[in-house]
Design a protein around this motif. Structure first.
Motif, PDB file in Angstrom:
ATOM      1  N   SER A 110      -4.428   6.330  -5.277  1.00 40.68           N
ATOM      2  CA  SER A 110      -3.741   6.812  -4.082  1.00 40.68           C
ATOM      3  C   SER A 110      -4.674   6.798  -2.873  1.00 40.68           C
ATOM      4  N   THR A 111      -5.919   7.215  -3.084  1.00 40.76           N
ATOM      5  CA  THR A 111      -6.894   7.219  -1.990  1.00 40.76           C
ATOM      6  C   THR A 111      -7.171   5.806  -1.504  1.00 40.76           C
ATOM      7  N   ALA A 112      -7.320   4.879  -2.436  1.00 40.40           N
ATOM      8  CA  ALA A 112      -7.576   3.489  -2.055  1.00 40.40           C
ATOM      9  C   ALA A 112      -6.400   2.902  -1.272  1.00 40.40           C
ATOM     10  N   SER A 128      -4.072   4.579   0.403  1.00 38.73           N
ATOM     11  CA  SER A 128      -3.888   5.242   1.696  1.00 38.73           C
ATOM     12  C   SER A 128      -4.929   4.775   2.699  1.00 38.73           C
ATOM     13  N   GLY A 129      -6.087   4.350   2.207  1.00 36.75           N
ATOM     14  CA  GLY A 129      -7.089   3.781   3.112  1.00 36.75           C
ATOM     15  C   GLY A 129      -6.601   2.513   3.785  1.00 36.75           C
ATOM     16  N   ARG A 130      -5.765   1.764   3.086  1.00 38.08           N
ATOM     17  CA  ARG A 130      -5.196   0.550   3.682  1.00 38.08           C
ATOM     18  C   ARG A 130      -4.146   0.866   4.729  1.00 38.08           C
ATOM     19  N   ALA A 136       0.833  -1.201   0.000  1.00 37.39           N
ATOM     20  CA  ALA A 136       0.000   0.000   0.000  1.00 37.39           C
ATOM     21  C   ALA A 136       0.867   1.250   0.000  1.00 37.39           C
ATOM     22  N   ARG A 141      -6.817   0.904  11.932  1.00 36.41           N
ATOM     23  CA  ARG A 141      -8.042   0.112  11.916  1.00 36.41           C
ATOM     24  C   ARG A 141      -8.761   0.290  13.244  1.00 36.41           C
ATOM     25  N   GLU A 200      -4.469   3.472   6.911  1.00 35.17           N
ATOM     26  CA  GLU A 200      -5.071   4.157   8.052  1.00 35.17           C
ATOM     27  C   GLU A 200      -5.254   3.195   9.217  1.00 35.17           C
TER      28      GLU A 200
END
Length: 128
Positions: A86-88, A90-92, A23, A96, A94
Motif C-alpha cells: 500500500s505504501t509503495a 500510494s507513493g506512485r 496504483a 511529483r 503522490e
C-alpha cells in the motif's frame, strides 16, 4: 465534516484514477486486504486467549492454541506485506516534484560564475 466526507472521498478517488489507475487499484486492494487480515488476526487472538484461559495443564493449552497462533502469525506477516504494498502504491499517487530550484544564494553564485567565465573568454579573445 461528515457531510463533506463523501465529496472528499470522491475527489480523492477521481484524482487517483486520473493519476495512476493501477496504483489506485493497488492501494484499494491492499487496504481491503489489511482489513481482512486484521479480522482474521482478531479471531485468532480470541481463540488463543480462550484456549489459554481454559482449565488444564499449561502444556496442553499451548498445544491446543498452536493452530491459532500459526493463523495469527500468518495474518501478521500478510498485514505487513500488504502495508508495504500500500505504501509503495500510494507513493506512485503522490504529487511529483520537479527539479530542485536554486536558493537565492545559489542563483547569485551561478551569476558570479557565469560573469567570471564570460569575462575570461573575452580576455582570451582580446589577447589573440
Amino acid at each position: 465534516m461528515a457531510a463533506a466526507l463523501p465529496r472528499m472521498v470522491g475527489m480523492v478517488l477521481r484524482t487517483g484514477w486520473e493519476t495512476d489507475r493501477r496504483a489506485l487499484a493497488g492501494v484499494v486492494a491492499a487496504q481491503l486486504g489489511q482489513g481482512v487480515t486484521a479480522g482474521w488476526g482478531l479471531v485468532a487472538v480470541n481463540s488463543v486467549l480462550t484456549q489459554l484461559f481454559a482449565d488444564g495443564p499449561t502444556g496442553d493449552k499451548l498445544r491446543e492454541a498452536l493452530p491459532s497462533l500459526v493463523v495469527l502469525a500468518v495474518a501478521a506477516v500478510a498485514t505487513a506485506v500488504l502495508s508495504a504494498w500500500s505504501t509503495a502504491m500510494s507513493g506512485r499517487l503522490e504529487p511529483r516534484r520537479g527539479p530542485p530550484s536554486l536558493s537565492s544564494a545559489g542563483k547569485h553564485a551561478r551569476q558570479v560564475y557565469m560573469s567570471r567565465t564570460s569575462s575570461r573568454r573575452e580576455g582570451s579573445r582580446r589577447s589573440r
